[in-house]
Design a protein around this motif. Structure first.
Motif, PDB file in Angstrom:
ATOM      1  N   UNK A   1      -6.880  22.345  90.973  1.00 58.02           N
ATOM      2  CA  UNK A   1      -7.078  22.766  90.243  1.00 58.02           C
ATOM      3  C   UNK A   1      -8.655  22.806  90.159  1.00 58.02           C
ATOM      4  N   UNK A   2      -9.424  22.655  91.170  1.00 56.31           N
ATOM      5  CA  UNK A   2     -10.909  22.771  91.459  1.00 56.31           C
ATOM      6  C   UNK A   2     -11.856  23.515  92.122  1.00 56.31           C
ATOM      7  N   UNK A   3     -12.844  24.205  91.708  1.00 52.38           N
ATOM      8  CA  UNK A   3     -12.884  25.390  92.262  1.00 52.38           C
ATOM      9  C   UNK A   3     -13.855  24.827  93.065  1.00 52.38           C
ATOM     10  N   UNK A   4     -14.142  26.036  94.655  1.00 59.80           N
ATOM     11  CA  UNK A   4     -14.848  25.735  95.600  1.00 59.80           C
ATOM     12  C   UNK A   4     -15.938  25.615  94.808  1.00 59.80           C
ATOM     13  N   UNK A   5     -16.864  25.912  93.783  1.00 56.72           N
ATOM     14  CA  UNK A   5     -18.102  26.045  93.655  1.00 56.72           C
ATOM     15  C   UNK A   5     -18.906  24.589  93.486  1.00 56.72           C
ATOM     16  N   UNK A   6     -17.362  23.598  92.976  1.00 54.75           N
ATOM     17  CA  UNK A   6     -17.911  22.044  92.176  1.00 54.75           C
ATOM     18  C   UNK A   6     -17.912  21.447  93.629  1.00 54.75           C
ATOM     19  N   UNK A   7     -18.597  20.228  93.887  1.00 52.94           N
ATOM     20  CA  UNK A   7     -19.401  18.821  94.422  1.00 52.94           C
ATOM     21  C   UNK A   7     -18.387  17.562  93.931  1.00 52.94           C
ATOM     22  N   UNK A   8     -16.896  18.566  94.690  1.00 48.60           N
ATOM     23  CA  UNK A   8     -15.674  17.350  94.257  1.00 48.60           C
ATOM     24  C   UNK A   8     -14.821  17.925  95.871  1.00 48.60           C
TER      25      UNK A   8
END
Length: 311
Positions: free
Chosen positions: A134-141
């Motif tokens: 669910x997490x876009x690669x652009x987010x720092x997660x």
């Protein structure tokens, strides 16, 4: 005629719910493994995600604004806890640990809206897999499978530690606090929200309350509940805490979540039907526990505690 049919339908529904609750085994806490198994199952059947969105936690309903959308209330909860705890004072790029991150809903908000670098941990491999999807690669997660009672991070790794509704699954609340504060840098922020009971030693539960607590513990893999004051004292006396701990009871802000969590099934019946007949049974199974949670929080047997302190 309608006056006769309605009571019969209600009685049929009540009997059906009792049968479903009896048919399924209780989700008793035995170890962290039983917590992982329960959350793996909840994640893989996708029922909670489809009905409640990416945030499994309760929502925040401001006074005079109880009609907010359930999913929006969950997002609002994150922003309210960020502001109340002081995390909004941290600069972009700050390192945040999300303990009990679920499928990453809060982690993504912390990364997207505040520019934080977020590490989410959960005991459930299925949750980590879904969070990554669910997490876009652009987010720092980034998300990892990890036991909150045995964090694999060095002392002082994070600028802030965040945890929402995870502590009730911990059988050792002292160790839970110690691990979070150990990984928090000196001067860092702790922001935590959890389900608590009232002080059961000072105000012992009645016979009915004992039955309710037993159901709340055994249906949702909780080993025990403690009061807000008890957990505040655990934080306050921890060697890695600066000593100043602030807590509050957010029952009045979060209680509408319980009814809304049931109403979501009425608002989105096709979502349940799309997941197959078993999803209907599973959704009905949760209703008695949700209603008991609502009752317990309204009566003060349970309390929604929020906590903040500095490392």
């Amino acid at each position: 005629m309608i006056e006769l049919i309605l009571p019969v339908l209600l009685l049929f529904f009540f009997i059906l719910v009792l049968f479903i609750v009896w048919r399924f085994k209780a989700r008793k806490y035995i170890s962290s493994g039983t917590v992982a198994t329960a959350y793996d199952a909840w994640t893989e059947d996708k029922l909670l995600e489809k009905l409640w969105g990416e945030h499994i936690h309760l929502g925040f309903y401001a006074p005079g604004n109880k009609n907010i959308d359930f999913r929006e209330a969950k997002v609002q909860f994150v922003h309210k806890l960020v502001k109340w705890s002081g995390l909004d004072q941290l600069p972009k790029g700050s390192r945040i640990l999300d303990v009990g991150c679920g499928i990453g809903g809060s982690s993504r908000i912390l990364a997207k809206h505040y520019g934080f670098n977020v590490t989410g941990i959960t005991i459930s491999p299925a949750q980590v897999k879904r969070a990554r999807e669910l997490t876009p690669s652009a987010l720092n997660c980034n998300f990892q499978v990890m036991d909150a009672l045995d964090l694999k991070f060095q002392d002082g790794t994070f600028d802030a530690v965040w945890s929402v509704e995870a502590g009730a699954h911990m059988n050792d609340k002292v160790k839970f606090a110690d691990e979070m504060l150990r990984t928090l840098r000196p001067g860092g922020y702790l922001a935590l929200a959890d389900w608590n009971s009232r002080d059961l030693r000072a105000y012992p539960p009645s016979f009915i309350e004992k039955l309710v607590l037993k159901q709340l513990l055994e249906q949702w893999v909780h080993p025990n509940f403690i009061s807000i004051n008890e957990f505040s004292n655990i934080l306050r006396t921890n060697k890695n805490s600066a000593g100043k701990v602030f807590s509050a009871n957010w029952n009045s802000y979060t209680n509408p979540s319980w009814y809304d969590s049931i109403i979501e099934g009425i608002r989105r019946p096709l979502v349940i039907l799309s997941l197959g007949p078993l999803a209907i049974v599973k959704s009905i199974r949760e209703i008695p526990t949700i209603l008991l949670m609502n009752w317990a929080f309204r009566k003060g047997l349970m309390e929604f505690g929020v906590y903040k302190c500095r490392g």
